[in-house]
Scaffold this motif. Structure first.
Motif, short mmCIF file in Angstrom:
data_model
loop_
_atom_site.label_atom_id
_atom_site.label_comp_id
_atom_site.label_asym_id
_atom_site.label_seq_id
_atom_site.Cartn_x
_atom_site.Cartn_y
_atom_site.Cartn_z
N VAL A 211 58.08 16.90 24.16
CA VAL A 211 58.17 15.66 24.95
C VAL A 211 58.51 14.48 24.05
CG1 VAL A 211 56.83 14.01 26.31
CG2 VAL A 211 56.67 16.45 26.82
N ILE A 212 57.85 14.38 22.91
CA ILE A 212 58.15 13.27 21.99
C ILE A 212 59.59 13.36 21.51
CG2 ILE A 212 57.54 12.20 19.79
CD1 ILE A 212 55.47 11.84 22.06
N GLU A 213 60.07 14.56 21.21
CA GLU A 213 61.47 14.72 20.80
C GLU A 213 62.41 14.24 21.92
OE1 GLU A 213 62.18 18.74 19.71
OE2 GLU A 213 60.92 18.67 17.91
N ARG A 214 62.07 14.55 23.15
CA ARG A 214 62.91 14.14 24.28
C ARG A 214 62.94 12.62 24.40
NH1 ARG A 214 65.16 19.07 25.94
NH2 ARG A 214 66.67 18.49 27.53
N ILE A 215 61.78 12.01 24.27
CA ILE A 215 61.72 10.55 24.35
C ILE A 215 62.57 9.93 23.25
CG2 ILE A 215 60.20 8.55 24.09
CD1 ILE A 215 57.99 10.26 25.42
N ALA A 216 62.44 10.45 22.03
CA ALA A 216 63.17 9.90 20.89
C ALA A 216 64.68 10.07 21.02
CB ALA A 216 62.69 10.56 19.60
N ALA A 217 65.11 11.02 21.86
CA ALA A 217 66.55 11.22 22.07
C ALA A 217 67.16 10.15 22.96
CB ALA A 217 66.79 12.60 22.68
N TYR A 218 66.31 9.40 23.68
CA TYR A 218 66.82 8.45 24.66
C TYR A 218 66.47 7.00 24.38
CZ TYR A 218 68.37 12.16 27.80
OH TYR A 218 69.04 13.22 28.35
N THR A 219 65.43 6.74 23.64
CA THR A 219 65.01 5.37 23.43
C THR A 219 64.38 5.23 22.06
OG1 THR A 219 63.77 3.52 24.41
CG2 THR A 219 62.69 5.67 24.40
N ARG A 220 64.09 4.00 21.65
CA ARG A 220 63.47 3.77 20.36
C ARG A 220 62.01 3.36 20.48
NH1 ARG A 220 66.61 0.33 15.99
NH2 ARG A 220 64.67 0.90 14.96
N ARG A 221 61.63 2.76 21.61
CA ARG A 221 60.31 2.15 21.69
C ARG A 221 59.37 2.96 22.56
NH1 ARG A 221 59.48 -4.12 23.25
NH2 ARG A 221 60.76 -4.31 21.37
N ILE A 222 58.17 3.18 22.03
CA ILE A 222 57.13 3.87 22.79
C ILE A 222 55.81 3.15 22.59
CG2 ILE A 222 56.56 5.45 20.87
CD1 ILE A 222 56.07 7.64 22.98
N VAL A 223 55.06 3.04 23.67
CA VAL A 223 53.69 2.50 23.64
C VAL A 223 52.78 3.62 24.11
CG1 VAL A 223 52.10 0.79 24.56
CG2 VAL A 223 54.48 0.15 24.04
N PHE A 224 51.88 4.04 23.24
CA PHE A 224 51.04 5.21 23.51
C PHE A 224 49.60 4.78 23.76
CE2 PHE A 224 48.53 8.86 21.53
CZ PHE A 224 48.52 9.59 22.72
N LEU A 225 49.04 5.23 24.88
CA LEU A 225 47.64 4.97 25.19
C LEU A 225 46.79 6.02 24.50
CD1 LEU A 225 45.62 3.23 26.76
CD2 LEU A 225 45.78 4.91 28.61
N SER A 226 46.14 5.63 23.42
CA SER A 226 45.34 6.54 22.62
C SER A 226 43.87 6.18 22.75
CB SER A 226 45.82 6.46 21.15
OG SER A 226 45.16 7.43 20.35
N SER A 227 43.10 6.37 21.71
CA SER A 227 41.67 6.07 21.69
C SER A 227 41.30 5.55 20.31
CB SER A 227 40.87 7.33 22.03
OG SER A 227 41.27 8.42 21.22
N PRO A 228 40.13 4.92 20.16
CA PRO A 228 39.79 4.27 18.88
C PRO A 228 39.22 5.23 17.83
CG PRO A 228 38.66 3.24 20.77
CD PRO A 228 39.16 4.58 21.21
N HIS A 229 39.80 6.41 17.72
CA HIS A 229 39.22 7.42 16.84
C HIS A 229 39.33 7.05 15.37
CE1 HIS A 229 43.26 8.92 15.79
NE2 HIS A 229 43.56 8.72 17.06
N ARG A 230 40.16 6.06 15.03
CA ARG A 230 40.28 5.62 13.65
C ARG A 230 39.41 4.39 13.35
NH1 ARG A 230 46.63 5.15 12.47
NH2 ARG A 230 45.78 4.49 10.46
N THR A 231 38.68 3.93 14.36
CA THR A 231 37.88 2.71 14.23
C THR A 231 36.57 3.02 13.51
OG1 THR A 231 38.84 1.88 16.28
CG2 THR A 231 36.81 0.83 15.53
N PRO A 232 36.24 2.27 12.45
CA PRO A 232 35.05 2.58 11.65
C PRO A 232 33.76 2.09 12.30
CG PRO A 232 36.15 0.67 10.74
CD PRO A 232 37.02 1.15 11.88
N HIS A 233 33.43 2.69 13.43
CA HIS A 233 32.18 2.37 14.12
C HIS A 233 31.60 3.69 14.61
CE1 HIS A 233 29.39 0.99 17.25
NE2 HIS A 233 29.38 -0.17 16.62
N PRO A 234 30.28 3.88 14.49
CA PRO A 234 29.71 5.19 14.86
C PRO A 234 29.99 5.61 16.29
CG PRO A 234 28.00 3.69 14.03
CD PRO A 234 29.29 2.97 13.94
N PHE A 235 30.12 4.65 17.20
CA PHE A 235 30.37 5.01 18.60
C PHE A 235 31.66 5.80 18.75
CE2 PHE A 235 31.99 4.25 22.89
CZ PHE A 235 30.88 4.55 23.65
N PHE A 236 32.67 5.47 17.92
CA PHE A 236 33.99 6.07 18.05
C PHE A 236 34.22 7.23 17.09
CE2 PHE A 236 34.71 1.48 19.14
CZ PHE A 236 34.83 1.68 20.51
#
Length: 297
Positions: A95-120
């Protein structure tokens, strides 16, 4: 821009739409509404266009992440893509390869898994999936913006609405653990802005509400909004597991209990990212409850 994307832009001409995936869900629909309000052409991806029920003016196109080739009609000529992953992970790379074949910009809804807080930082299969998709996006060369919302304010409707509206006490664990719930409308407004406004490439945005509130404080706010006090009874983690047995999936219960337990004694993680991107303050939990809490007829 790659040759294929350049060719598509030249062929289409005029204003190019933003493609919104997950457009019939709560968040995706809110992103659609924000884009339309900004005058941005919107194309929505859905498996079943006939059941989409989206506003007039939205171009609804069929496609399924499970079949990456089916995405081509939806991707053709788009200026950017809002990616909300709604499928098993097996086809994410294609899917990512397909998107990259047609456009340059992507906004991805992720999660704060890289955030340095114990909750995340507690084990979370969804965070693992998000991290894997982020790696695919980075390897693709797409101009990306990653959105990392914390706890949604709307979660408490799922958790407490029926109980509160029935006049019963909220029975919940970790009474004094705080979070900073975000109004999904603010998340959608940030997503829309990053989809059509320049300057957000490389953005890694952790999004929260503007204030930290404990579970007990959130219940008190709802009581103020509905005009009557809401009793609150604290449960132990084991009592909460028993209370949700057969109602909630056990892995979800354990994930929440682990996150809340790890957060005891730590201030909630609060960011100003919504205000920084939009230029207006994020909505408070009280504002969300006033607008969104649904009382029985």
């Amino acid at each position: 821009m790659n040759d294929k994307a350049q060719q598509t832009d030249e062929d289409q001409g005029g204003a190019h739409p933003v493609l919104v995936t997950g457009a019939t869900g709560r968040i995706g629909r809110a992103v659609v509404d924000e884009l339309l309000a900004a005058g941005v052409p919107v194309r929505a991806l859905t498996r079943d266009p006939a059941a989409a029920d989206l506003p007039a003016g939205v171009e609804v196109v069929a496609g399924d992440f499970a079949d990456p080739a089916s995405l081509d009609p939806a991707l053709r000529g788009v200026r950017s893509v809002f990616l909300l992953w709604t499928a098993p992970p097996a086809t994410a790379g294609a899917v990512i390869e397909r998107i990259a074949a047609y456009t340059r910009r992507i906004v991805f809804l992720s999660s704060p898994h890289r955030t340095p807080h114990p909750f995340f930082q507690q084990p979370n299969p969804m965070a693992d999936l998000h991290a894997a998709i982020e790696r695919l996006i980075a390897a693709s060369g797409l101009d990306s913006t990653i959105l990392r919302p914390g706890m949604f304010a709307s979660n408490v409707r799922l958790w407490w609405e029926a109980t509160i509206n029935a006049g019963e006490p909220v029975r919940w664990p970790y009474v004094d653990v705080g979070t900073a719930p975000i109004d999904e409308r603010d998340l959608a407004a940030v997503a829309a802005r990053t989809l059509y406004e320049d300057g957000h490439t490389g953005g890694d945005y952790v999004l929260t509400g503007p204030e930290a509130l404990t579970h007990a404080e959130q219940v008190r706010v709802i009581g103020d909004v509905i005009g009557r006090p809401v009793p609150f009874e604290e449960l132990t983690p084991d009592e909460f597991r028993r209370a949700t047995e057969g109602v909630w999936p056990r892995p979800v219960v354990d994930m929440l209990l682990d996150a809340w337990g790890a957060s005891e004694g730590h201030p909630a993680y609060v960011t100003t990212t919504v205000a920084d991107v939009l230029g207006v303050p994020a909505r408070t939990f009280r504002e969300w409850a006033t607008d969104q809490w649904k009382m029985p007829l």
